[in-house]
Design an enzyme around this catalytic site. Sequence first.
Site, PDB file in Angstrom:
ATOM      1  N   GLY A 267      36.283  33.812  28.977  1.00 15.49           N
ATOM      2  CA  GLY A 267      37.148  34.876  28.485  1.00 15.49           C
ATOM      3  C   GLY A 267      38.537  34.743  29.081  1.00 15.49           C
ATOM      4  O   GLY A 267      39.541  34.850  28.380  1.00 15.49           O
ATOM      5  N   ALA A 268      38.565  34.516  30.408  1.00 15.21           N
ATOM      6  CA  ALA A 268      39.838  34.402  31.112  1.00 15.21           C
ATOM      7  C   ALA A 268      39.591  33.789  32.481  1.00 15.21           C
ATOM      8  O   ALA A 268      38.453  33.722  32.929  1.00 15.21           O
ATOM      9  CB  ALA A 268      40.488  35.780  31.274  1.00 15.21           C
ATOM     10  N   GLU A 302      41.010  40.390  35.779  1.00 18.39           N
ATOM     11  CA  GLU A 302      41.669  39.200  36.335  1.00 18.39           C
ATOM     12  C   GLU A 302      42.670  39.590  37.414  1.00 18.39           C
ATOM     13  O   GLU A 302      42.815  38.892  38.419  1.00 18.39           O
ATOM     14  CB  GLU A 302      42.365  38.406  35.224  1.00 18.39           C
ATOM     15  CG  GLU A 302      41.455  37.902  34.107  1.00 18.39           C
ATOM     16  CD  GLU A 302      40.231  37.153  34.602  1.00 18.39           C
ATOM     17  OE1 GLU A 302      40.333  36.439  35.618  1.00 18.39           O
ATOM     18  OE2 GLU A 302      39.162  37.280  33.985  1.00 18.39           O
ATOM     19  N   HIS A 305      41.187  40.053  40.781  1.00 20.82           N
ATOM     20  CA  HIS A 305      40.921  38.782  41.464  1.00 20.82           C
ATOM     21  C   HIS A 305      42.127  38.274  42.261  1.00 20.82           C
ATOM     22  O   HIS A 305      41.974  37.421  43.139  1.00 20.82           O
ATOM     23  CB  HIS A 305      40.573  37.688  40.448  1.00 20.82           C
ATOM     24  CG  HIS A 305      39.150  37.663  39.996  1.00 20.82           C
ATOM     25  ND1 HIS A 305      38.087  37.655  40.866  1.00 20.82           N
ATOM     26  CD2 HIS A 305      38.602  37.601  38.752  1.00 20.82           C
ATOM     27  CE1 HIS A 305      36.946  37.582  40.171  1.00 20.82           C
ATOM     28  NE2 HIS A 305      37.238  37.558  38.887  1.00 20.82           N
TER      29      HIS A 305
HETATM   30 ZN   LIG Z   1      36.089  37.294  37.134  1.00 18.88          ZN
END
Ligand SMILES: [Zn+2]
Length: 482
Positions: A267-268, A302, A305
């Site tokens: 997804g990313a 994201e 993270h």
């Molecule tokens: Zn992740």
Amino acid sequence: MYGTGAIGQHGPMPVLTHDEAQTRAQLLDVRRYSVELDLTTGETFESRTVIGFTARAAGDTFVELKPATLRSATLDGRHLDPERLDGNRLPLTGLTEGEHELRIDATMHYSRTGEGMHRFTDPADGETYVYTQLFLDDVQRVFAAFDQPDLKAVFALTVTAPDGWTVLANGVTTHHGDGRWTAAPTPRIPTYLVAVAAGPWHSVRTEHRGLPFGIHCRRSLARHLDEDADEILDITRQCYDRYHEKFEEPYPFDSYDQAFVPEFNAGAMENPGLVTFRDEFVYRSAVTDTERQTRAMVIAHEMAHMWFGDLVTLRWWDDIWLNESFAEYMGYQTLTEATRFTDTWTDFGIGRKSWGYDADQRPSTHPVAPDPDKVPDTASALLNFDGISYAKGASALRQLVAWLGEKDFLAGINTHFARHRFGNATLVDFLDSLAEATDRDVHTWAAAWLRTTGVDTLTRGSPPKPAPGASTSTATAAARTA
Ligand SMILES: [Zn+2]
């Protein structure tokens, strides 16, 4: 990383074992990579790497690389025979204690599988784009590296690209003319988070609190990105501000680019300063608000993270669940608090949690936090990318926050970031940081919730005396893990 897909296909090359990684981390302190990539040479690309590192003792080790051709290698100016490349490993033998410089000059393959340097030509207009996906152990498809998460280093990239291209990287990039671009050196990051994306991108750039923000996509999608640019950037700003209210450590990198790239497997991916998303998130027709919420959720995930994963990185892949569960929990929670998507936990309950229940009732279930012995090498780490790692782990963290109270939880998280910034940490380090912020016994909590498998069954303590003629069975109800 967000979502699942065909992540990682491992060929006959040897995979790094946990034992090998521990041995190498004891021997080496890696300081800096200077990497030069030439993307103008046709069907392959040129890769020149200089690695500055220190050996803490005399010994032998190896560096990883998967080249089309290894042209030359020198260690402290001494020629190494390219023929000694064994699979993906070039032996470095007879190292003396002290500082060393390794130079590797190689020709590399582009990828068509999304691993390493993926190359894509847009059928809409014939324009070509390349981008990296180096997660787990694919940096060696792009340049030579000591490819493990706890050998963090500074990365300084130079990229030569065709006319008309823009080069994006972890750090802010500068064009020097003649197609030569440099990226500002990164802080200490792991090899799996280095990123480059190059091509004739369509970009929308802005600045937020002094930090450059950019969103990018291939030119043929420009109109669709422009239509949603305000929404994407609003979500980005709202999450960014909310994370700065939660976290004491400021955003650790020099820019925040989000590139929507073609043919992306996951997804990313949370590359510091250059998050890559599958470009299906650039919507080309009318979509539901739930789809908009999903995109917002991935943006929030994201960004979490950047602190948890990028600033503080797992030491080995047995803790990948913590990385993902934290981003999953924090993404949903932050979206609820900071954006118009206030009902994200309902989506989590319906869309994600059932994935965890399902995985947890199969014979293949495993504890949220696997025994490190169960993750002996990089290949086995991939098997844990499932509903347990994401959904059950995030549910457990949410329960932990409710039990500790958010104030103590965030105090523990901030201790963790301050203590391990630009370094590595384990689950035990995480629990130790939390334990300092609370009177509650988080280690026992972890043993009960993270080291066990299966859904819970609630049983009524003492069954009432059955009425004449009634069933004598004890009422049980399957209860879901919190
Ligand atoms: Zn992740």
